[in-house]
Design a protein around this motif. Structure first.
Motif, PDB file in Angstrom:
ATOM      1  N   ARG A  92     -14.741  88.646 -77.822  1.00  0.00           N
ATOM      2  CA  ARG A  92     -16.128  89.114 -77.881  1.00  0.00           C
ATOM      3  C   ARG A  92     -16.216  90.618 -78.110  1.00  0.00           C
ATOM      4  O   ARG A  92     -17.220  91.109 -78.599  1.00  0.00           O
ATOM      5  CB  ARG A  92     -16.867  88.752 -76.584  1.00  0.00           C
ATOM      6  N   ARG A 117     -22.422  88.894 -84.209  1.00  0.00           N
ATOM      7  CA  ARG A 117     -21.256  88.573 -85.025  1.00  0.00           C
ATOM      8  C   ARG A 117     -20.374  87.611 -84.237  1.00  0.00           C
ATOM      9  O   ARG A 117     -20.058  87.861 -83.077  1.00  0.00           O
ATOM     10  CB  ARG A 117     -20.441  89.827 -85.350  1.00  0.00           C
ATOM     11  N   ASP A 118     -19.964  86.533 -84.880  1.00  0.00           N
ATOM     12  CA  ASP A 118     -19.081  85.576 -84.216  1.00  0.00           C
ATOM     13  C   ASP A 118     -17.997  85.067 -85.175  1.00  0.00           C
ATOM     14  O   ASP A 118     -17.416  84.012 -84.971  1.00  0.00           O
ATOM     15  CB  ASP A 118     -19.864  84.417 -83.608  1.00  0.00           C
ATOM     16  N   SER A 119     -17.726  85.855 -86.207  1.00  0.00           N
ATOM     17  CA  SER A 119     -16.673  85.497 -87.157  1.00  0.00           C
ATOM     18  C   SER A 119     -15.684  86.655 -87.238  1.00  0.00           C
ATOM     19  O   SER A 119     -15.903  87.720 -86.663  1.00  0.00           O
ATOM     20  CB  SER A 119     -17.279  85.205 -88.533  1.00  0.00           C
ATOM     21  N   SER A 150     -24.581  96.743 -87.268  1.00  0.00           N
ATOM     22  CA  SER A 150     -24.819  96.530 -85.836  1.00  0.00           C
ATOM     23  C   SER A 150     -23.993  97.485 -84.973  1.00  0.00           C
ATOM     24  O   SER A 150     -24.172  97.544 -83.766  1.00  0.00           O
ATOM     25  CB  SER A 150     -24.483  95.085 -85.448  1.00  0.00           C
ATOM     26  N   TYR A 167     -25.881  83.595 -77.286  1.00  0.00           N
ATOM     27  CA  TYR A 167     -24.768  84.393 -76.755  1.00  0.00           C
ATOM     28  C   TYR A 167     -24.075  83.698 -75.587  1.00  0.00           C
ATOM     29  O   TYR A 167     -22.854  83.789 -75.450  1.00  0.00           O
ATOM     30  CB  TYR A 167     -25.222  85.798 -76.337  1.00  0.00           C
ATOM     31  N   GLN A 186     -16.302  94.943 -89.524  1.00  0.00           N
ATOM     32  CA  GLN A 186     -16.909  93.613 -89.424  1.00  0.00           C
ATOM     33  C   GLN A 186     -18.253  93.649 -88.705  1.00  0.00           C
ATOM     34  O   GLN A 186     -19.120  92.831 -88.975  1.00  0.00           O
ATOM     35  CB  GLN A 186     -15.959  92.642 -88.715  1.00  0.00           C
ATOM     36  N   LEU A 187     -18.444  94.607 -87.820  1.00  0.00           N
ATOM     37  CA  LEU A 187     -19.717  94.720 -87.105  1.00  0.00           C
ATOM     38  C   LEU A 187     -20.804  95.278 -88.014  1.00  0.00           C
ATOM     39  O   LEU A 187     -21.982  94.983 -87.840  1.00  0.00           O
ATOM     40  CB  LEU A 187     -19.537  95.592 -85.860  1.00  0.00           C
ATOM     41  N   GLY A 188     -20.400  96.069 -88.996  1.00  0.00           N
ATOM     42  CA  GLY A 188     -21.345  96.570 -89.993  1.00  0.00           C
ATOM     43  C   GLY A 188     -22.473  97.396 -89.400  1.00  0.00           C
ATOM     44  O   GLY A 188     -22.252  98.258 -88.555  1.00  0.00           O
ATOM     45  N   TYR A 193     -21.552  81.324 -76.906  1.00  0.00           N
ATOM     46  CA  TYR A 193     -20.488  82.119 -77.524  1.00  0.00           C
ATOM     47  C   TYR A 193     -19.564  82.683 -76.450  1.00  0.00           C
ATOM     48  O   TYR A 193     -18.340  82.625 -76.577  1.00  0.00           O
ATOM     49  CB  TYR A 193     -21.138  83.234 -78.354  1.00  0.00           C
ATOM     50  N   TYR A 206     -14.395  88.769 -84.181  1.00  0.00           N
ATOM     51  CA  TYR A 206     -15.370  88.359 -83.170  1.00  0.00           C
ATOM     52  C   TYR A 206     -15.312  86.859 -82.880  1.00  0.00           C
ATOM     53  O   TYR A 206     -15.951  86.386 -81.940  1.00  0.00           O
ATOM     54  CB  TYR A 206     -16.784  88.794 -83.588  1.00  0.00           C
TER      55      TYR A 206
END
Length: 154
Positions: A79, A70-72, A56, A131, A52-54, A134, A75
């Motif tokens: 965090r 990422r926040d989905s 990054s 951030y 999911q971080l891909g 988040y 994530y």
């Protein structure tokens, strides 16, 4: 400093993974099986979180220049799902291979990941203005049940 944290993390994880198994089982079989399950779950969380971080993704706590926040997915509920997964792995190893040494390694990993996450978050706050909000909404390592429900609703 960043790579010292990464190297220390690697040493702790390898030590946990290959620590000699005691000759006699010192815990109840269901606890051992739960430990194996938690370790497997933790590794699964690491794999999914990494995916999911891909682009990054980096082992260093220093965010990539081309990285995005990422926040989905995982994530949205924690965090640092990769660190959460590593901690689940460590707890599972302590349960499946109980010893003071394994517990000490797991505690060392927790302290190291806490320090690494703190440093990483300072840099993420600088790089991503959103951030701070988040971080107020999403816990560091242990998801709240309400976030699981919220992340799964349409």
């Amino acid at each position: 400093m960043a790579w010292t944290l990464v190297l220390t993390q690697g040493v702790l994880l390898v030590a946990l993974a290959v620590w000699p198994v005691p000759q006699r089982a010192t815990s109840w079989l269901p606890v051992n099986l739960a430990g194996v399950g938690l370790s497997a779950l933790g590794l699964g969380v690491v794999v999914v979180g990494s995916t999911q971080l891909g682009s990054s993704l980096t082992a260093s706590p220093v965010p990539k220049d081309v990285g995005v926040l990422r926040d989905s997915g995982l994530y949205a509920v924690t965090r640092h799902p990769l660190y959460s997964g590593l901690l689940l792995f460590a707890v599972g190893r302590v349960l499946s291979h109980p010893s003071f040494a394994a517990a000490g390694l797991a505690l060392g990993l927790l302290l190291l990941l806490w320090a690494k996450a703190s440093w990483e978050e300072r840099m993420l706050r600088q790089k991503f203005p959103q951030y701070a909000a988040y971080a107020l909404r999403v816990p560091r390592f242990v998801p709240r049940p309400s976030l699981w429900r919220a992340s799964r609703s349409p």
